[in-house]
Design a protein around this motif. Structure first.
Motif, PDB file in Angstrom:
ATOM      1  N   VAL A   3      67.980  72.341 102.802  1.00  0.00           N
ATOM      2  CA  VAL A   3      69.052  72.535 101.827  1.00  0.00           C
ATOM      3  C   VAL A   3      70.374  72.601 102.595  1.00  0.00           C
ATOM      4  O   VAL A   3      70.489  73.288 103.599  1.00  0.00           O
ATOM      5  CB  VAL A   3      68.835  73.837 101.027  1.00  0.00           C
ATOM      6  N   LYS A   4      71.365  71.865 102.113  1.00  0.00           N
ATOM      7  CA  LYS A   4      72.660  71.815 102.782  1.00  0.00           C
ATOM      8  C   LYS A   4      73.369  73.158 102.688  1.00  0.00           C
ATOM      9  O   LYS A   4      73.169  73.931 101.743  1.00  0.00           O
ATOM     10  CB  LYS A   4      73.526  70.721 102.173  1.00  0.00           C
ATOM     11  N   LEU A   5      74.222  73.405 103.666  1.00  0.00           N
ATOM     12  CA  LEU A   5      74.917  74.677 103.776  1.00  0.00           C
ATOM     13  C   LEU A   5      75.699  75.022 102.508  1.00  0.00           C
ATOM     14  O   LEU A   5      75.581  76.125 101.981  1.00  0.00           O
ATOM     15  CB  LEU A   5      75.862  74.658 104.984  1.00  0.00           C
ATOM     16  N   LEU A   6      76.507  74.092 102.010  1.00  0.00           N
ATOM     17  CA  LEU A   6      77.334  74.397 100.847  1.00  0.00           C
ATOM     18  C   LEU A   6      76.489  74.601  99.588  1.00  0.00           C
ATOM     19  O   LEU A   6      76.869  75.365  98.704  1.00  0.00           O
ATOM     20  CB  LEU A   6      78.397  73.326 100.646  1.00  0.00           C
ATOM     21  N   ASP A   7      75.326  73.954  99.514  1.00  0.00           N
ATOM     22  CA  ASP A   7      74.409  74.213  98.403  1.00  0.00           C
ATOM     23  C   ASP A   7      73.842  75.622  98.496  1.00  0.00           C
ATOM     24  O   ASP A   7      73.672  76.303  97.482  1.00  0.00           O
ATOM     25  CB  ASP A   7      73.271  73.188  98.379  1.00  0.00           C
ATOM     26  N   ARG A   8      73.572  76.073  99.725  1.00  0.00           N
ATOM     27  CA  ARG A   8      73.093  77.448  99.904  1.00  0.00           C
ATOM     28  C   ARG A   8      74.176  78.454  99.538  1.00  0.00           C
ATOM     29  O   ARG A   8      73.893  79.502  98.967  1.00  0.00           O
ATOM     30  CB  ARG A   8      72.625  77.663 101.344  1.00  0.00           C
ATOM     31  N   VAL A   9      75.432  78.116  99.849  1.00  0.00           N
ATOM     32  CA  VAL A   9      76.551  78.985  99.468  1.00  0.00           C
ATOM     33  C   VAL A   9      76.626  79.075  97.945  1.00  0.00           C
ATOM     34  O   VAL A   9      76.749  80.166  97.379  1.00  0.00           O
ATOM     35  CB  VAL A   9      77.887  78.473 100.053  1.00  0.00           C
ATOM     36  N   ARG A  10      76.547  77.924  97.284  1.00  0.00           N
ATOM     37  CA  ARG A  10      76.587  77.927  95.814  1.00  0.00           C
ATOM     38  C   ARG A  10      75.465  78.790  95.231  1.00  0.00           C
ATOM     39  O   ARG A  10      75.695  79.573  94.310  1.00  0.00           O
ATOM     40  CB  ARG A  10      76.469  76.506  95.265  1.00  0.00           C
ATOM     41  N   ASP A  11      74.263  78.658  95.774  1.00  0.00           N
ATOM     42  CA  ASP A  11      73.139  79.467  95.292  1.00  0.00           C
ATOM     43  C   ASP A  11      73.400  80.955  95.494  1.00  0.00           C
ATOM     44  O   ASP A  11      73.106  81.769  94.616  1.00  0.00           O
ATOM     45  CB  ASP A  11      71.845  79.067  96.002  1.00  0.00           C
ATOM     46  N   ALA A  12      73.954  81.320  96.645  1.00  0.00           N
ATOM     47  CA  ALA A  12      74.239  82.730  96.929  1.00  0.00           C
ATOM     48  C   ALA A  12      75.298  83.279  95.980  1.00  0.00           C
ATOM     49  O   ALA A  12      75.186  84.409  95.495  1.00  0.00           O
ATOM     50  CB  ALA A  12      74.689  82.892  98.376  1.00  0.00           C
ATOM     51  N   VAL A  13      76.322  82.475  95.699  1.00  0.00           N
ATOM     52  CA  VAL A  13      77.379  82.903  94.776  1.00  0.00           C
ATOM     53  C   VAL A  13      76.797  83.092  93.371  1.00  0.00           C
ATOM     54  O   VAL A  13      77.084  84.085  92.697  1.00  0.00           O
ATOM     55  CB  VAL A  13      78.538  81.888  94.761  1.00  0.00           C
ATOM     56  N   THR A  22      85.291  81.069  91.057  1.00  0.00           N
ATOM     57  CA  THR A  22      85.143  81.695  92.371  1.00  0.00           C
ATOM     58  C   THR A  22      84.231  80.846  93.238  1.00  0.00           C
ATOM     59  O   THR A  22      84.513  80.601  94.415  1.00  0.00           O
ATOM     60  CB  THR A  22      84.587  83.121  92.241  1.00  0.00           C
ATOM     61  N   GLU A  23      83.147  80.375  92.651  1.00  0.00           N
ATOM     62  CA  GLU A  23      82.222  79.501  93.372  1.00  0.00           C
ATOM     63  C   GLU A  23      82.940  78.267  93.904  1.00  0.00           C
ATOM     64  O   GLU A  23      82.825  77.916  95.080  1.00  0.00           O
ATOM     65  CB  GLU A  23      81.084  79.083  92.444  1.00  0.00           C
ATOM     66  N   ASP A  24      83.691  77.619  93.035  1.00  0.00           N
ATOM     67  CA  ASP A  24      84.417  76.416  93.436  1.00  0.00           C
ATOM     68  C   ASP A  24      85.434  76.715  94.541  1.00  0.00           C
ATOM     69  O   ASP A  24      85.569  75.954  95.507  1.00  0.00           O
ATOM     70  CB  ASP A  24      85.123  75.785  92.240  1.00  0.00           C
ATOM     71  N   ALA A  25      86.142  77.841  94.410  1.00  0.00           N
ATOM     72  CA  ALA A  25      87.144  78.217  95.405  1.00  0.00           C
ATOM     73  C   ALA A  25      86.485  78.515  96.752  1.00  0.00           C
ATOM     74  O   ALA A  25      86.966  78.066  97.804  1.00  0.00           O
ATOM     75  CB  ALA A  25      87.935  79.427  94.925  1.00  0.00           C
ATOM     76  N   TYR A  26      85.384  79.247  96.741  1.00  0.00           N
ATOM     77  CA  TYR A  26      84.695  79.580  97.982  1.00  0.00           C
ATOM     78  C   TYR A  26      84.192  78.324  98.683  1.00  0.00           C
ATOM     79  O   TYR A  26      84.361  78.168  99.892  1.00  0.00           O
ATOM     80  CB  TYR A  26      83.546  80.550  97.721  1.00  0.00           C
ATOM     81  N   GLN A  69      92.139  84.841  99.766  1.00  0.00           N
ATOM     82  CA  GLN A  69      91.037  84.140  99.118  1.00  0.00           C
ATOM     83  C   GLN A  69      90.254  83.323 100.142  1.00  0.00           C
ATOM     84  O   GLN A  69      89.019  83.335 100.148  1.00  0.00           O
ATOM     85  CB  GLN A  69      91.559  83.235  98.008  1.00  0.00           C
ATOM     86  N   ALA A  70      90.957  82.626 101.017  1.00  0.00           N
ATOM     87  CA  ALA A  70      90.306  81.832 102.063  1.00  0.00           C
ATOM     88  C   ALA A  70      89.504  82.736 102.988  1.00  0.00           C
ATOM     89  O   ALA A  70      88.356  82.428 103.338  1.00  0.00           O
ATOM     90  CB  ALA A  70      91.343  81.039 102.856  1.00  0.00           C
ATOM     91  N   LEU A  71      90.078  83.865 103.368  1.00  0.00           N
ATOM     92  CA  LEU A  71      89.372  84.804 104.238  1.00  0.00           C
ATOM     93  C   LEU A  71      88.132  85.356 103.546  1.00  0.00           C
ATOM     94  O   LEU A  71      87.055  85.437 104.160  1.00  0.00           O
ATOM     95  CB  LEU A  71      90.303  85.946 104.647  1.00  0.00           C
TER      96      LEU A  71
END
Length: 79
Positions: A3-13, A22-26, A69-71
């Motif tokens: 699973v790609k990193l950004l997909d894992r981020v989306r799942d975690a969010v 927030t998901e889109d911004a992160y 927000q970036a941080l």
């Protein structure tokens, strides 16, 4: 299949029930962080790279709230 990193981020969010915006911004800020550092994997980077990225945003005149927000997004990645 990995699973790609950004997909894992989306799942975690989504697991934490954050809003879609927030998901889109992160994902946006994490992608910019990775691209800023020459597409290096976050596992290869640390505090110095995070600081460098946020400082570069400040040098470009990005507002304090946008820097925060970036941080937050990058810290979420390392959480």
């Amino acid at each position: 299949m990995e699973v790609k990193l950004l997909d894992r981020v989306r799942d975690a969010v989504r697991t934490r029930h954050y809003s879609r915006r927030t998901e889109d911004a992160y994902v946006h800020w994490i992608r910019r962080f990775i691209v800023y550092h020459g597409r290096r994997h976050p596992n290869e980077m640390g505090e110095a790279e995070v600081s460098s990225f946020i400082s570069a945003l400040a040098a470009r005149g990005v507002s304090a709230s946008t820097q925060n927000q970036a941080l937050s997004a990058v810290l979420f990645l390392y959480e």
